[in-house]
Motif scaffolding. Structure first.
Motif, PDB file in Angstrom:
ATOM      1  N   LEU A 149      -0.872   7.512  -3.114  1.00 29.91           N
ATOM      2  CA  LEU A 149       0.410   6.810  -3.259  1.00 29.91           C
ATOM      3  C   LEU A 149       0.658   6.436  -4.714  1.00 29.91           C
ATOM      4  CD1 LEU A 149       0.151   4.260  -0.330  1.00 29.91           C
ATOM      5  CD2 LEU A 149       2.093   5.778  -0.678  1.00 29.91           C
ATOM      6  N   THR A 167       9.285   7.907  -0.106  1.00 34.88           N
ATOM      7  CA  THR A 167       9.792   6.891   0.813  1.00 34.88           C
ATOM      8  C   THR A 167      10.694   5.973  -0.004  1.00 34.88           C
ATOM      9  OG1 THR A 167       9.192   5.175   2.420  1.00 34.88           O
ATOM     10  CG2 THR A 167       7.623   5.527   0.619  1.00 34.88           C
ATOM     11  N   ASN A 189       8.811   9.836   4.234  1.00 34.23           N
ATOM     12  CA  ASN A 189       8.160   8.761   4.992  1.00 34.23           C
ATOM     13  C   ASN A 189       9.168   7.664   5.311  1.00 34.23           C
ATOM     14  OD1 ASN A 189       6.672   5.789   4.181  1.00 34.23           O
ATOM     15  ND2 ASN A 189       5.996   6.856   6.005  1.00 34.23           N
ATOM     16  N   ASN A 196       9.062   4.576   8.356  1.00 31.21           N
ATOM     17  CA  ASN A 196       8.325   4.102   9.527  1.00 31.21           C
ATOM     18  C   ASN A 196       9.224   3.367  10.510  1.00 31.21           C
ATOM     19  OD1 ASN A 196       5.937   5.120   8.512  1.00 31.21           O
ATOM     20  ND2 ASN A 196       5.345   3.209   7.510  1.00 31.21           N
ATOM     21  N   PRO A 215       1.421   7.756  10.075  1.00 29.93           N
ATOM     22  CA  PRO A 215       0.592   6.728   9.458  1.00 29.93           C
ATOM     23  C   PRO A 215       0.463   5.498  10.346  1.00 29.93           C
ATOM     24  CG  PRO A 215       2.775   6.736   8.431  1.00 29.93           C
ATOM     25  CD  PRO A 215       2.777   7.821   9.477  1.00 29.93           C
ATOM     26  N   ASN A 266      -0.709   1.851   9.905  1.00 31.57           N
ATOM     27  CA  ASN A 266      -1.079   0.843   8.903  1.00 31.57           C
ATOM     28  C   ASN A 266      -1.599  -0.391   9.614  1.00 31.57           C
ATOM     29  OD1 ASN A 266       0.253   1.876   6.191  1.00 31.57           O
ATOM     30  ND2 ASN A 266       1.779   2.236   7.800  1.00 31.57           N
ATOM     31  N   LEU A 278      -2.778   1.117  -3.129  1.00 27.02           N
ATOM     32  CA  LEU A 278      -1.763   1.684  -2.226  1.00 27.02           C
ATOM     33  C   LEU A 278      -0.456   1.675  -3.027  1.00 27.02           C
ATOM     34  CD1 LEU A 278      -2.980  -0.131   0.996  1.00 27.02           C
ATOM     35  CD2 LEU A 278      -3.065   2.323   0.587  1.00 27.02           C
ATOM     36  N   LEU A 279       0.536   0.878  -2.625  1.00 20.13           N
ATOM     37  CA  LEU A 279       1.719   0.709  -3.482  1.00 20.13           C
ATOM     38  C   LEU A 279       1.487  -0.481  -4.409  1.00 20.13           C
ATOM     39  CD1 LEU A 279       4.596   1.396  -0.905  1.00 20.13           C
ATOM     40  CD2 LEU A 279       3.880   2.870  -2.788  1.00 20.13           C
ATOM     41  N   THR A 280       1.260  -1.648  -3.805  1.00 22.77           N
ATOM     42  CA  THR A 280       1.056  -2.858  -4.622  1.00 22.77           C
ATOM     43  C   THR A 280      -0.228  -3.581  -4.239  1.00 22.77           C
ATOM     44  OG1 THR A 280       2.206  -4.363  -3.105  1.00 22.77           O
ATOM     45  CG2 THR A 280       3.574  -3.165  -4.668  1.00 22.77           C
ATOM     46  N   THR A 281      -0.929  -3.097  -3.229  1.00 22.96           N
ATOM     47  CA  THR A 281      -2.160  -3.764  -2.771  1.00 22.96           C
ATOM     48  C   THR A 281      -3.358  -2.820  -2.921  1.00 22.96           C
ATOM     49  OG1 THR A 281      -1.874  -3.082  -0.466  1.00 22.96           O
ATOM     50  CG2 THR A 281      -0.830  -5.164  -1.122  1.00 22.96           C
TER      51      THR A 281
HETATM   52  C1  DTB Z   1       2.874   4.072   4.944  1.00 22.71           C
HETATM   53  O1  DTB Z   1       3.009   4.148   6.170  1.00 22.71           O
HETATM   54  N1  DTB Z   1       2.006   3.298   4.322  1.00 22.71           N
HETATM   55  C2  DTB Z   1       2.155   3.398   2.896  1.00 22.71           C
HETATM   56  C3  DTB Z   1       3.207   4.517   2.749  1.00 22.71           C
HETATM   57  N2  DTB Z   1       3.609   4.764   4.080  1.00 22.71           N
HETATM   58  C4  DTB Z   1       4.359   4.336   1.849  1.00 22.71           C
HETATM   59  C5  DTB Z   1       2.485   2.115   2.247  1.00 22.71           C
HETATM   60  C6  DTB Z   1       1.470   1.012   2.502  1.00 22.71           C
HETATM   61  C7  DTB Z   1       1.875  -0.157   1.703  1.00 22.71           C
HETATM   62  C8  DTB Z   1       0.900  -1.296   1.803  1.00 22.71           C
HETATM   63  C9  DTB Z   1       1.330  -2.491   1.020  1.00 22.71           C
HETATM   64  C10 DTB Z   1       1.422  -2.274  -0.465  1.00 22.71           C
HETATM   65  O2  DTB Z   1       0.477  -1.714  -1.072  1.00 22.71           O
HETATM   66  O3  DTB Z   1       2.417  -2.696  -1.056  1.00 22.71           O
END
Ligand code: DTB
Ligand code: SAM
Ligand code: SF4
Length: 329
Positions: A50, A135, A156, A158, A225, A227, A295-298
């Motif tokens: 990601l 996404t 993506n 969800n 996915p 999560n 991941l994205l922010t975590t």
């Molecule tokens: C998905 O189902 N999970 C990913 C992706 N698609 C984009 C994102 C997870 C994000 C978790 C919180 C974060 O890191 O910000």
């Protein structure tokens, strides 16, 4: 085995899904692993990576999300990244073994010029030999077509949870909005990555409801996915009750059985998960993970931790995208 595979079903009922979720765990694991092996290469997972290409300041109110402007999570908002920086991150991801690069933007719905900017990045990332996924929030059919023309493989989006629980998590976009975006992407010829989140305080019946909605999509999403909620301080779900690991495993196995030909990704929430719980998730049919320490922010476990995990299990990272290899009867 090839000819004994059942045709994918799109008429699962919530009651049927609950029945699958509640089977004795050993039966569920046995059936899910047997089916996984009939469709996919054994002992192999796909690696995706990601990148948050536009971070924070999102107008939506998704109660789990650190990127919503409505919650104070201390996240520093960032503008859309330059294409060259996105491509540099994609090259690193490829070098780390990822076969798919997923770009996420914290938008409710992108403008056409934002779609154009992302399309440029998609074309360049694709030319590196990576599968591409983005996404970006809600999408029109025209915007989905633009991304498809640029070489996008997956979109993506969800469903997140059951229609019944959804309104307690998100009020700024409807379930039908989400289904419309998925439909627009299909019409444009994109493959779908669509799943949800568990551990938000939903019931088992809600998890069954989510899986029933996903399985009703025809064809099934190519990627699903699952999560596990990452509880971020400042979000309304920061103190949600812990979901037991076995319930996560049951959800993955049920996703596998209801959508046999979909790649099921054990997605957010792996940080802090034991190797033993990971192992059960793979046995239940998960065959994709996010690589890297973000991941994205975590946080995500990172390459050293994942290498130890996969080596200890004798599971290989696929060097090309994995896909269902057997046709149904
Ligand atoms: C998905 O189902 N999970 C990913 C992706 N698609 C984009 C994102 C997870 C994000 C978790 C919180 C974060 O890191 O910000
Ligand atoms: N803004 C776009 C949208 O929501 O359509 C795309 C980005 S959004 C972060 C992508 C997905 O990440 C969400 O649908 C949700 O399933 C997942 N997600 C976000 N925050 C999460 C969290 N704290 N824990 C687990 N999953 C999360
Ligand atoms: Fe915005 Fe997506 Fe986060 Fe919802 S999940 S707040 S739409 S970034």
């Amino acid at each position: 085995m090839e000819n004994s595979l059942p045709a994918p079903r799109h008429d699962w009922t919530v009651d049927e899904a609950v029945e699958v979720l509640e089977r004795p765990l050993n039966d569920l694991l046995f059936e899910a692993q047997t089916l996984t092996r009939a469709v996919f290469p054994a002992n192999m997972v796909e690696g995706a990576q990601l990148l948050s290409i536009k971070t924070g300041a999102c107008p939506e109110d998704c109660a789990y999300c650190p990127q919503s402007a409505q919650y104070n999570t201390g996240l520093q908002p960032e503008r859309l990244m330059e294409t060259a920086d996105i491509v540099a991150a994609a090259k690193d991801a490829k070098a780390n073994g990822a076969t798919r690069f997923c770009m996420g933007a914290a938008w409710r719905s992108p403008s056409d010029s934002q779609v154009d900017a992302v399309s440029e990045a998609v074309t360049e990332v694709r030319s590196l030999g990576l599968e591409t996924c983005v996404t970006l929030g809600m999408l029109t059919e025209t915007q989905a077509g633009r991304l498809a023309d640029a070489g996008l493989d997956f979109y993506n989006h969800n469903l997140d949870t059951s229609p019944e629980f959804y309104g307690t998590v998100i009020t700024t976009r409807t379930y039908d909005d989400r289904l419309d975006t998925l439909s627009n992407c299909r019409t444009a010829g994109l493959k779908l990555c669509a799943g949800g989140i568990v551990g938000m305080g939903e019931s088992r019946r809600d998890r069954a409801g989510l899986l029933t909605q996903l399985a009703a999509l025809d064809p099934h999403p190519e990627s699903v996915p699952i999560n596990l909620l990452v509880k971020v301080p400042g979000t309304p779900l920061a103190n949600a009750d812990e979901l037991g690991g076995i319930e996560l495993v049951r959800t993955i196995a049920t996703a596998r059985l209801m959508m046999p030909r979909s790649v099921v990704r054990l997605s957010a929430g792996r940080e802090g998960m034991s190797e033993e719980l990971h192992a059960l998730c793979f046995q239940a049919g998960a065959n994709s993970i996010f690589l890297g320490d973000r991941l994205l922010t975590t946080d995500n476990p990172g390459d050293d931790t994942d290498r130890h995990l996969l080596d200890s299990m004798g599971v290989a990272l696929a060097d090309s995208p994995i896909a269902a290899s057997h046709s149904h009867t």
